[in-house]
Design a protein around this motif. Structure first.
Motif, PDB file in Angstrom:
ATOM      1  N   ALA A 171       7.968   7.975   9.492  1.00 28.47           N
ATOM      2  CA  ALA A 171       6.954   7.260  10.267  1.00 28.47           C
ATOM      3  C   ALA A 171       6.650   5.909   9.634  1.00 28.47           C
ATOM      4  O   ALA A 171       6.470   4.905  10.342  1.00 28.47           O
ATOM      5  N   ASP A 172       6.618   5.853   8.306  1.00 29.86           N
ATOM      6  CA  ASP A 172       6.354   4.594   7.615  1.00 29.86           C
ATOM      7  C   ASP A 172       7.489   3.603   7.826  1.00 29.86           C
ATOM      8  O   ASP A 172       7.252   2.418   8.064  1.00 29.86           O
ATOM      9  N   ARG A 179       6.887  -3.630  12.915  1.00 33.71           N
ATOM     10  CA  ARG A 179       6.095  -4.781  12.470  1.00 33.71           C
ATOM     11  C   ARG A 179       6.932  -6.044  12.317  1.00 33.71           C
ATOM     12  O   ARG A 179       6.421  -7.148  12.434  1.00 33.71           O
ATOM     13  N   ALA A 180       8.201  -5.887  12.029  1.00 37.63           N
ATOM     14  CA  ALA A 180       9.062  -7.030  11.749  1.00 37.63           C
ATOM     15  C   ALA A 180       9.155  -7.945  12.969  1.00 37.63           C
ATOM     16  O   ALA A 180       9.387  -7.487  14.081  1.00 37.63           O
ATOM     17  N   ARG A 181       8.948  -9.234  12.717  1.00 37.49           N
ATOM     18  CA  ARG A 181       9.027 -10.203  13.807  1.00 37.49           C
ATOM     19  C   ARG A 181      10.484 -10.591  14.022  1.00 37.49           C
ATOM     20  O   ARG A 181      11.194 -10.893  13.074  1.00 37.49           O
ATOM     21  N   LEU A 219      -1.511   1.868   8.806  1.00 41.95           N
ATOM     22  CA  LEU A 219      -1.672   2.914   7.819  1.00 41.95           C
ATOM     23  C   LEU A 219      -0.715   2.697   6.655  1.00 41.95           C
ATOM     24  O   LEU A 219       0.406   2.229   6.843  1.00 41.95           O
ATOM     25  N   SER A 220      -1.153   3.074   5.486  1.00 42.60           N
ATOM     26  CA  SER A 220      -0.283   2.976   4.314  1.00 42.60           C
ATOM     27  C   SER A 220       0.539   4.263   4.195  1.00 42.60           C
ATOM     28  O   SER A 220       0.251   5.277   4.846  1.00 42.60           O
ATOM     29  N   VAL A 221       1.543   4.219   3.350  1.00 43.06           N
ATOM     30  CA  VAL A 221       2.347   5.417   3.127  1.00 43.06           C
ATOM     31  C   VAL A 221       1.473   6.526   2.526  1.00 43.06           C
ATOM     32  O   VAL A 221       1.668   7.713   2.838  1.00 43.06           O
ATOM     33  N   GLU A 222       0.480   6.152   1.710  1.00 44.11           N
ATOM     34  CA  GLU A 222      -0.429   7.153   1.145  1.00 44.11           C
ATOM     35  C   GLU A 222      -1.248   7.826   2.248  1.00 44.11           C
ATOM     36  O   GLU A 222      -1.478   9.043   2.203  1.00 44.11           O
ATOM     37  N   ASP A 223      -1.692   7.040   3.243  1.00 39.60           N
ATOM     38  CA  ASP A 223      -2.415   7.612   4.386  1.00 39.60           C
ATOM     39  C   ASP A 223      -1.524   8.592   5.142  1.00 39.60           C
ATOM     40  O   ASP A 223      -1.963   9.674   5.535  1.00 39.60           O
TER      41      ASP A 223
END
Length: 80
Positions: free
Chosen positions: A51-52, A59-61, A1-5
């Motif tokens: 949440a973002d 997500r960071a590897r 999801l994007s920050v806008e979502d």
């Protein structure tokens, strides 16, 4: 999801829209919205910016990908 979502989810929750309405508005499945609210809520309040940030951290590897570390493999992939 994007920050806008995520902001749209928060706005929908503020005006007490149903999860289905929120999901339709942002073009996502209702289960995605439900999980996002569950993960991004603190003490019953959904916090879109927090949440973002949490999603970006998840997500960071922790290590470099095989294509970065292995030049032979990367060249084979590029040729193929």
């Amino acid at each position: 999801l994007s920050v806008e979502d995520r902001i749209a989810i928060a706005d929908g929750l503020l005006v007490e829209d149903s999860l289905r309405t929120i999901a339709a508005r942002i073009g996502k499945n209702v289960s995605t919205v439900s999980r996002e609210i569950r993960r991004g809520s603190l003490e019953g309040r959904y916090l879109p910016y927090q949440a973002d940030r949490a999603a970006a951290a998840a997500r960071a590897r922790p290590k470099q990908s095989k294509l970065v570390r292995n030049t032979v493999l990367r060249e084979a992939v590029e040729e193929g």
